[in-house]
Design an enzyme around this catalytic site. Structure first.
Site, PDB file in Angstrom:
ATOM      1  N   TYR A  58       1.119  -1.161  -0.078  1.00 50.58           N
ATOM      2  CA  TYR A  58       0.057   0.144   0.040  1.00 50.58           C
ATOM      3  C   TYR A  58       0.925   1.322  -0.048  1.00 50.58           C
ATOM      4  O   TYR A  58       1.867   1.325  -0.746  1.00 50.58           O
ATOM      5  CB  TYR A  58      -1.060   0.042   1.093  1.00 50.58           C
ATOM      6  CG  TYR A  58      -2.107   0.686   0.949  1.00 50.58           C
ATOM      7  CD1 TYR A  58      -3.190   0.633  -0.041  1.00 50.58           C
ATOM      8  CD2 TYR A  58      -2.318   2.180   1.603  1.00 50.58           C
ATOM      9  CE1 TYR A  58      -4.120   1.288  -0.267  1.00 50.58           C
ATOM     10  CE2 TYR A  58      -3.566   2.677   1.346  1.00 50.58           C
ATOM     11  CZ  TYR A  58      -4.348   2.604   0.500  1.00 50.58           C
ATOM     12  OH  TYR A  58      -5.583   3.352   0.094  1.00 50.58           O
ATOM     13  N   ARG A 115      -9.772  11.196  -5.747  1.00 46.68           N
ATOM     14  CA  ARG A 115      -8.786  12.021  -4.830  1.00 46.68           C
ATOM     15  C   ARG A 115      -7.859  10.788  -4.225  1.00 46.68           C
ATOM     16  O   ARG A 115      -8.135  10.513  -3.012  1.00 46.68           O
ATOM     17  CB  ARG A 115      -9.362  13.044  -4.047  1.00 46.68           C
ATOM     18  CG  ARG A 115      -8.270  14.006  -3.294  1.00 46.68           C
ATOM     19  CD  ARG A 115      -8.376  14.033  -2.032  1.00 46.68           C
ATOM     20  NE  ARG A 115      -8.066  12.504  -1.523  1.00 46.68           N
ATOM     21  CZ  ARG A 115      -7.802  12.174  -0.314  1.00 46.68           C
ATOM     22  NH1 ARG A 115      -7.955  13.093   0.692  1.00 46.68           N
ATOM     23  NH2 ARG A 115      -7.466  11.129   0.376  1.00 46.68           N
ATOM     24  N   LYS A 133      -6.013  -1.590  -0.434  1.00 42.99           N
ATOM     25  CA  LYS A 133      -6.761  -1.610   0.877  1.00 42.99           C
ATOM     26  C   LYS A 133      -7.386  -2.718   1.468  1.00 42.99           C
ATOM     27  O   LYS A 133      -7.109  -2.882   2.833  1.00 42.99           O
ATOM     28  CB  LYS A 133      -7.716  -0.283   0.691  1.00 42.99           C
ATOM     29  CG  LYS A 133      -8.272   0.374   1.844  1.00 42.99           C
ATOM     30  CD  LYS A 133      -7.317   1.636   2.235  1.00 42.99           C
ATOM     31  CE  LYS A 133      -7.230   2.046   3.498  1.00 42.99           C
ATOM     32  NZ  LYS A 133      -6.560   3.349   3.341  1.00 42.99           N
ATOM     33  N   GLU A 144     -13.238   4.723  -0.620  1.00 40.50           N
ATOM     34  CA  GLU A 144     -12.008   5.200  -0.476  1.00 40.50           C
ATOM     35  C   GLU A 144     -11.602   6.096  -1.615  1.00 40.50           C
ATOM     36  O   GLU A 144     -11.844   5.895  -2.678  1.00 40.50           O
ATOM     37  CB  GLU A 144     -10.959   4.100  -0.395  1.00 40.50           C
ATOM     38  CG  GLU A 144      -9.720   4.165  -0.409  1.00 40.50           C
ATOM     39  CD  GLU A 144      -9.206   4.508   1.039  1.00 40.50           C
ATOM     40  OE1 GLU A 144      -9.848   3.809   2.030  1.00 40.50           O
ATOM     41  OE2 GLU A 144      -8.194   5.133   1.278  1.00 40.50           O
ATOM     42  N   ASP A 145     -10.869   7.237  -1.057  1.00 43.37           N
ATOM     43  CA  ASP A 145     -10.249   8.083  -1.931  1.00 43.37           C
ATOM     44  C   ASP A 145     -11.218   8.626  -3.032  1.00 43.37           C
ATOM     45  O   ASP A 145     -10.765   8.589  -4.286  1.00 43.37           O
ATOM     46  CB  ASP A 145      -9.325   7.353  -2.733  1.00 43.37           C
ATOM     47  CG  ASP A 145      -7.986   7.445  -1.681  1.00 43.37           C
ATOM     48  OD1 ASP A 145      -8.220   8.016  -0.697  1.00 43.37           O
ATOM     49  OD2 ASP A 145      -6.871   6.911  -1.966  1.00 43.37           O
ATOM     50  N   ASP A 185     -13.061   5.587   4.719  1.00 45.20           N
ATOM     51  CA  ASP A 185     -11.926   5.549   5.692  1.00 45.20           C
ATOM     52  C   ASP A 185     -11.205   6.963   5.624  1.00 45.20           C
ATOM     53  O   ASP A 185     -10.495   7.106   6.517  1.00 45.20           O
ATOM     54  CB  ASP A 185     -11.182   4.454   4.951  1.00 45.20           C
ATOM     55  CG  ASP A 185      -9.901   4.454   5.669  1.00 45.20           C
ATOM     56  OD1 ASP A 185      -9.765   4.158   6.833  1.00 45.20           O
ATOM     57  OD2 ASP A 185      -8.528   4.577   5.128  1.00 45.20           O
ATOM     58  N   ASP A 186     -11.427   7.709   4.603  1.00 40.93           N
ATOM     59  CA  ASP A 186     -10.566   8.924   4.630  1.00 40.93           C
ATOM     60  C   ASP A 186     -10.945   9.971   5.278  1.00 40.93           C
ATOM     61  O   ASP A 186     -10.507  10.821   5.781  1.00 40.93           O
ATOM     62  CB  ASP A 186     -10.617   9.768   3.206  1.00 40.93           C
ATOM     63  CG  ASP A 186     -10.342   8.491   2.007  1.00 40.93           C
ATOM     64  OD1 ASP A 186      -8.965   8.396   2.097  1.00 40.93           O
ATOM     65  OD2 ASP A 186     -11.117   8.264   1.195  1.00 40.93           O
ATOM     66  N   ASN A 245       0.472  14.564   3.602  1.00 39.16           N
ATOM     67  CA  ASN A 245       1.432  13.523   3.021  1.00 39.16           C
ATOM     68  C   ASN A 245       1.241  13.772   1.267  1.00 39.16           C
ATOM     69  O   ASN A 245       0.192  14.459   1.009  1.00 39.16           O
ATOM     70  CB  ASN A 245       1.666  12.291   3.292  1.00 39.16           C
ATOM     71  CG  ASN A 245       0.019  11.629   3.077  1.00 39.16           C
ATOM     72  OD1 ASN A 245      -0.510  11.333   2.099  1.00 39.16           O
ATOM     73  ND2 ASN A 245      -0.771  11.239   4.438  1.00 39.16           N
TER      74      ASN A 245
END
Ligand code: NAI
Length: 523
Positions: free
Chosen positions: A79, A132, A150, A221-222, A244-245, A384
């Protein structure tokens, strides 16, 4: 051929495999030894990533046996951060399909298409639009590795059985013109539609997913920030769903804060918290902290008053006209300012959280100003990749005379200052979502709520040993992740039973049941 050299002589004879395999009959451990040798000989992590994904297709047991032999080493390859490079070049390094690829033109037929998946008992779907991805923005179909990686962490970190996991890229199009023009791009070469149309597509997907896989838990996710927030609100009371984000990030940040406050001997309800960055990560963490403060006896208003947000337009205060629905509840009577140091002077935060995507935003002036009014400042530069971190741990320790309690979004090396060694923590979501998955599997709750993520945060924090706290570590060590997550899952499952949200009968020994659910690689 999924066992390769591990097929016994008897199996080889009965399956007609004699002569198709080398003579030696090997154990799984021996096969892992060979894989480790191959991985060691690869020149870089992206090559290791490609090798491991090929292995996961050809021999899933060997893949998990390898990754679970040393999660601290292999999770960053399977990951983040290696997967970011894999995403950037996905159309070019693509070898074969993994999981499912749905696109918006299948909207009326999602159910029919989902029935093509060969496994009928799917328990978790991880779905991404690629809108994203990590720090890479909208990369559309190049985000396909994200749900795959993930879900692999569910198994690698918490032992969630891999058979019931289905990664899906839901292609709604991409704003990324360069990718749409790439001859090897694997997705739709279209702009995404307006939010209303996105909602209609995802509505159809959620309905179909629940029809084909009853009781499935869908992990978002994302997705693009606005889509992520909107879709979570839309489904959280209707389906078994989480993002999750938003919730995983908030939970792991809260876990770091809880450990830091345990080290300081301070209560969450007494903190003043300033966020630099008020996007989906910032407001998601802020909302969860409000919930956690309410759990310590504050009213919602009192909790929100303890939290201030600062974004690209400056300090979020009542006079701002450009605020979205997630930011408005945090607009207080502050003096307008576009200078972060000024904001720190006004608010005198005890906790400063960076989710701004702006490297270096926590300048020496910001950090020193904070340290003047706070004995042990909690400083989390979470953005990050590495170059976007608001400051380095070294700077945070140096500018506070070693007083800061620090966690980052990416791993940073230890820092030695005046003869003392500090271990900055990494607020990695993988402490949280696999454990939530395991707890969901054990309890089959009616819905997933923030209280589960708050419990996961507290359980994670409680597992940091005293010796590690003394070194400034805010998260449990990664080499023992499986045990850590089982303990976290047990605590979350207990709270689900206690709050009456489970749809299965209360278990007498939750921990034993969680362990019995757990996958161990073996033939
Ligand atoms: P986003 O793009 O939704 O939000 C960014 C926010 O920063 C916006 O509110 C924007 O106005 C603000 N901002 C931009 N320039 C600024 C400046 N100069 N000063 C102050 N604020 C500024 O992004 P999202 O999804 O909220 O993520 C933010 C960061 O958090 C990313 O770098 C992401 O990698 C990181 N993150 C870390 C996680 C972790 O450590 N576990 C998990 C999720 C996100």
């Amino acid at each position: 051929m999924h066992k390769g050299t591990a097929f016994t002589q008897e199996e080889r004879a009965s399956l007609g495999l004699e002569g198709l395999l080398p003579t030696a009959v090997e154990t799984l451990d021996r096969q892992v030894e060979r894989v480790l040798g191959h991985l060691g000989a690869k020149p870089n992590d992206i090559e290791r990533f490609i090798y491991l994904q090929e292995l996961s297709n050809s021999n899933q047991t060997l893949f998990y046996a390898t990754v679970m032999s040393d999660p601290a080493r292999f999770v960053p390859i399977v990951y983040d951060p290696t997967i970011a490079e894999a995403c950037l070049t996905y159309g070019h390094i693509y070898r074969r399909p993994q999981g499912m690829y749905l696109n918006r033109h299948m909207k009326g037929r999602f159910e029919e298409v989902l029935r093509n998946w060969p496994v009928k008992e799917v328990r978790f779907i991880c779905v991404s639009s690629g809108g994203r991805i990590l720090g890479l923005g909208d990369i559309g179909a190049n985000g396909a590795p994200i749900p795959i990686g993930k879900l692999q962490l569910y198994t690698a970190c918490a032992g969630v059985p891999p058979e019931g996991l289905l990664p899906i890229h839901l292609d709604i199009g991409t704003t990324n013109a360069a990718l749409r023009a790439d001859a090897l791009y694997t997705g739709l070469r279209e702009e995404p539609p307006e939010p209303d149309a996105v909602d209609a597509i995802v509505d159809a997907f959620m309905k179909a997913a629940n029809a084909v896989f009853p009781g499935v838990c869908v992990h978002f996710e994302d997705w693009k920030g606005d889509d992520a927030i909107r879709l979570l609100e839309r489904y959280r009371d209707r389906y078994l769903v989480y993002n999750d984000d938003i919730q995983g990030t908030a939970s792991v940040a809260l876990a770091g804060i809880v450990t830091a406050l345990q080290i300081k001997g301070a209560a969450l309800a007494d903190q003043r918290i300033l966020f630099a960055g008020a996007g989906s990560a910032g407001t998601g963490i802020a909302d969860m902290i409000v919930e956690a403060m309410r759990g310590e006896g504050l009213s919602e208003g009192e909790a929100r008053a303890r939290i201030a947000l600062f974004d690209i337009g400056g300090l979020i205060e009542k006079g701002r006209k450009d605020l979205n629905a997630s930011q408005k509840p945090f607009a207080h009577d502050w003096k307008p300012t576009e200078d972060l140091t000024d904001a720190v002077k006004q608010i005198r935060p005890t906790i400063l959280i960076g989710v701004s995507t702006v490297g270096g935003l926590f300048t020496e002036a910001v950090v020193r100003t904070m340290a003047r009014t706070c004995e042990r400042p909690v400083i989390f530069p979470l953005s990050n990749p590495t170059e976007k971190a608001e400051c380095t741990p070294e700077q945070a320790y140096e500018w506070t005379g070693g007083k800061a309690l620090v966690a980052c979004g990416v791993p940073f090396p230890d820092v030695t200052l005046d003869g003392r060694t500090f271990h900055p923590g990494q607020a990695n979501n993988f402490y949280i979502f696999p454990a939530i998955g395991l707890a969901v599997q054990a309890t089959k709750p009616k819905r997933i709520d923030d209280a589960m993520f708050i419990e996961a945060a507290r359980a994670t924090a409680d597992q940091v040993s005293q010796a590690d706290r003394d070194k400034g570590m805010l998260f449990p060590r990664q080499n023992n992740i499986l045990e850590t997550e089982r303990t976290t899952a047990t605590r979350v499952a207990e709270s689900i039973f206690e709050r009456g949200l489970a749809t299965v009968k209360r278990l007498t020994d939750i921990r034993a049941f969680i362990e019995s659910l757990s996958y161990t690689p073996g033939y």
